[in-house]
Design a protein around this motif. Structure first.
Motif, PDB file in Angstrom:
ATOM      1  N   LYS A  55       3.210   8.748   0.218  1.00 30.39           N
ATOM      2  CA  LYS A  55       2.351   9.493   1.164  1.00 30.39           C
ATOM      3  C   LYS A  55       2.646  10.994   1.088  1.00 30.39           C
ATOM      4  O   LYS A  55       1.737  11.818   1.062  1.00 30.39           O
ATOM      5  CB  LYS A  55       2.593   9.005   2.604  1.00 30.39           C
ATOM      6  CG  LYS A  55       1.924   7.681   2.887  1.00 30.39           C
ATOM      7  CD  LYS A  55       1.697   7.495   4.399  1.00 30.39           C
ATOM      8  CE  LYS A  55       1.092   6.139   4.660  1.00 30.39           C
ATOM      9  NZ  LYS A  55       2.079   5.119   5.036  1.00 30.39           N
ATOM     10  N   LEU A  56       3.948  11.334   1.020  1.00 28.86           N
ATOM     11  CA  LEU A  56       4.300  12.761   0.916  1.00 28.86           C
ATOM     12  C   LEU A  56       3.778  13.354  -0.389  1.00 28.86           C
ATOM     13  O   LEU A  56       3.325  14.494  -0.433  1.00 28.86           O
ATOM     14  CB  LEU A  56       5.815  12.956   0.997  1.00 28.86           C
ATOM     15  CG  LEU A  56       6.448  12.804   2.377  1.00 28.86           C
ATOM     16  CD1 LEU A  56       7.934  13.145   2.318  1.00 28.86           C
ATOM     17  CD2 LEU A  56       5.770  13.727   3.407  1.00 28.86           C
ATOM     18  N   GLU A  75       1.113  12.501  -2.003  1.00 29.41           N
ATOM     19  CA  GLU A  75      -0.333  12.765  -1.858  1.00 29.41           C
ATOM     20  C   GLU A  75      -0.557  14.090  -1.127  1.00 29.41           C
ATOM     21  O   GLU A  75      -1.403  14.887  -1.506  1.00 29.41           O
ATOM     22  CB  GLU A  75      -1.033  11.613  -1.094  1.00 29.41           C
ATOM     23  CG  GLU A  75      -1.118  10.312  -1.880  1.00 29.41           C
ATOM     24  CD  GLU A  75      -1.703  10.515  -3.288  1.00 29.41           C
ATOM     25  OE1 GLU A  75      -2.720  11.214  -3.424  1.00 29.41           O
ATOM     26  OE2 GLU A  75      -1.098  10.000  -4.263  1.00 29.41           O
ATOM     27  N   ARG A  76       0.258  14.312  -0.068  1.00 26.16           N
ATOM     28  CA  ARG A  76       0.161  15.600   0.655  1.00 26.16           C
ATOM     29  C   ARG A  76       0.546  16.759  -0.255  1.00 26.16           C
ATOM     30  O   ARG A  76      -0.100  17.803  -0.272  1.00 26.16           O
ATOM     31  CB  ARG A  76       1.126  15.596   1.857  1.00 26.16           C
ATOM     32  CG  ARG A  76       0.469  15.253   3.168  1.00 26.16           C
ATOM     33  CD  ARG A  76       1.496  15.131   4.256  1.00 26.16           C
ATOM     34  NE  ARG A  76       2.037  16.399   4.710  1.00 26.16           N
ATOM     35  CZ  ARG A  76       3.125  16.511   5.468  1.00 26.16           C
ATOM     36  NH1 ARG A  76       3.798  15.431   5.850  1.00 26.16           N
ATOM     37  NH2 ARG A  76       3.541  17.678   5.862  1.00 26.16           N
ATOM     38  N   ALA A  77       1.650  16.559  -1.012  1.00 28.34           N
ATOM     39  CA  ALA A  77       2.174  17.629  -1.872  1.00 28.34           C
ATOM     40  C   ALA A  77       1.145  18.045  -2.922  1.00 28.34           C
ATOM     41  O   ALA A  77       1.010  19.229  -3.232  1.00 28.34           O
ATOM     42  CB  ALA A  77       3.458  17.164  -2.555  1.00 28.34           C
ATOM     43  N   LYS A 118      -1.890  18.256  -2.660  1.00 26.39           N
ATOM     44  CA  LYS A 118      -2.937  19.120  -2.085  1.00 26.39           C
ATOM     45  C   LYS A 118      -2.460  20.567  -1.943  1.00 26.39           C
ATOM     46  O   LYS A 118      -3.260  21.475  -1.818  1.00 26.39           O
ATOM     47  CB  LYS A 118      -3.363  18.573  -0.712  1.00 26.39           C
ATOM     48  CG  LYS A 118      -4.081  17.244  -0.845  1.00 26.39           C
ATOM     49  CD  LYS A 118      -4.708  16.805   0.462  1.00 26.39           C
ATOM     50  CE  LYS A 118      -5.409  15.486   0.273  1.00 26.39           C
ATOM     51  NZ  LYS A 118      -4.973  14.453   1.179  1.00 26.39           N
ATOM     52  N   GLY A 168       1.969  18.296  -7.582  1.00 28.94           N
ATOM     53  CA  GLY A 168       2.740  18.073  -6.348  1.00 28.94           C
ATOM     54  C   GLY A 168       4.189  18.521  -6.434  1.00 28.94           C
ATOM     55  O   GLY A 168       4.920  18.439  -5.449  1.00 28.94           O
TER      56      GLY A 168
END
Ligand SMILES: Cc1ncc(COP(=O)(O)O)c(C=O)c1O
Length: 441
Positions: free
Chosen positions: A19-20, A22-24, A26, A32
């Motif tokens: 999950k992190l 996926e955020r990274a 962005k 990432g």
């Protein structure tokens, strides 16, 4: 271990990291990641805390750490002396914009360990120190060209990266193969070169492509003969290989040395030091006398200096380096035994940073710190295989630098080594079973 694919298994056991990641992706352009050595398919673990030789991720997995801050943490994570020094300094202020006693103490400690350093200046990281070394050499010699060796790494700045890298103007740089003194002398004899840069220990993290010590011992004489400044880049090896740096191991005196990593005790730091007549270019003078001004907001800031002083005090006796070299030798010996028993062509070699070579053994070196081939392409090759191993090792609680280095510290224990050797053996077995690695025929 089940027959489940290693990638699927890794994703299943690292759900919060996924999950992190996926955020990274962005926010960070490099898939990432914030450093190319931290890119891994599918993603690297996301770490929450670390202590000694261990670190823990957001999914509750524990790792024996062989990344150690890209080689900075020879004292392990959060050494109590450094934590105390930084906490105390934090309360006293982190930047005075003025001189302070810790910066002098830090410089004195470094000078006392490395006698080739007559004068020194601090920076925020290793490559800044290399950039200044180039500038100093140019002003000192009145020449512009830089002579460097293939596969030696000095940072990502314009005249420090590999030739052919996009976005650089590298006209001033000449890259030559290492190991051939005739080629070195032919280039130096043109008297165009301000500086010859040489990575301590050899190319990539202290010597993935090791130097023949006699080759390096000939460089000071040759550079002197043709008026070129000889720089030894000890950003990795300084105070890691020994308390005198790699230069003390092979007995050479560079004109300039660059340092980084370990000298900051875990905080970002770099330094260039060496002959007074070269370093004195930084001494304020009135033009047209030779003078370079030295700026950098974070140079020798009190927080980093506090960590640096605490760390350098521990490096001074040489015990830290002896211990790191000793645990590395244990891992090297046991790891190579595993490769032999599993009938896999490969070799772990190096001193306190171990490098992994997969491939045929072309000769049996009498010194097991050396690789079994000196073919550079073979030494740096096999990247996808090493990436796969890296993932298998992570899944078994072992974190290595990029896909190919085990960076040791003074705080790795025998238990760490034995656990790592088991993880190494199980990973290799699993790779043979999944068909990504072959046994020797
Ligand atoms: C030999 C060498 N020189 C210079 C550098 C650059 O140091 P920094 O990343 O601190 O700028 C590195 C970084 O790994 C290095 O390995």
């Amino acid at each position: 271990m089940t027959t489940e694919n290693i990638v699927e298994e890794y994703i299943r056991t690292h759900p919060r990291a996924q999950k992190l990641h996926e955020r990274a992706k962005k926010v960070f352009a490099a898939n990432g990641a914030t450093h190319s050595a931290r890119i891994l398919e599918p993603f690297r673990p996301y770490i929450t805390h670390a202590k000694g030789s261990r670190k823990w991720d957001i999914d509750g997995n524990e790792y024996i750490d062989y990344v150690l801050g890209h080689g900075t943490l020879i004292l392990g994570h959060s050494h109590p002396d450094i934590v105390r020094a930084v906490q105390e300094q934090m309360a006293k202020g982190v930047h005075y914009g003025s001189g302070h006693e810790l910066e002098i103490e830090w410089a004195e400690l470094i000078k006392s360990m490395m006698p080739s350093i007559e004068k020194i200046e601090f920076f925020s990281c290793g490559q800044e120190a290399n950039m200044m070394a180039v500038r100093l050499a140019r002003v000192f010699t009145g020449r512009t060209k830089i002579l460097r060796f293939e596969q030696n790494f000095h940072g990502w700045g314009d005249q420090l990266v590999a030739p052919g890298t996009l976005g650089i103007a590298a006209d001033a740089v000449m890259i030559i193969p290492g190991h051939d003194l005739n080629i070195v002398e032919k280039e130096l004899a043109t008297k165009k070169y301000a500086i010859l840069m040489t990575e301590g220990g050899g190319g990539h993290m202290g010597g993935q492509i090791p130097w023949d010590a006699d080759f390096v011992r000939a460089l000071p004489g040759l550079t002197k003969k043709y008026g070129t400044v000889w720089l030894l880049d000890e950003v990795v090896t300084g105070f890691r290989d020994s308390n005198g740096g790699w230069q003390s191991v092979i007995g050479v005196t560079p004109d300039l040395t660059t340092l980084g990593k370990t000298i900051g005790g875990g905080l970002g730091a770099g330094a260039v030091g060496g002959r007074t007549d070269i370093m004195d270019i930084l001494k304020p003078k009135t033009p047209p006398q030779k003078y370079i001004s030295h700026t950098g907001t974070w140079n020798a800031n009190p927080l980093t200096a506090a960590a640096g002083v605490a760390a350098c005090k521990l490096y001074i006796g040489g015990e830290v380096q002896r211990r790191a070299n000793q645990v590395a030798a244990d891992l090297r010996k046991k790891g190579n035994q595993v490769l032999k028993e599993l009938n896999i062509n490969g070799r772990l070699y190096g001193r306190s940073i171990l490098h992994l070579h997969f491939g045929p053994i072309e000769y049996e070196p009498s010194d097991d710190t050396l690789p079994p081939t000196m073919d550079i392409q073979k030494l740096i090759g096999g990247l996808s295989l090493k990436m796969r191993l890296c993932l298998h090792l992570l899944q078994r609680g072992v974190s290595i630098m990029g896909p190919r280095q085990f960076i040791l510290s003074a705080v790795h224990t025998e238990e760490d080594i034995d656990q790592t050797v088991k993880a190494f053996a199980d990973s290799l077995d699993a790779m043979v079973a999944e068909g990504t690695l072959n046994r020797a025929t």
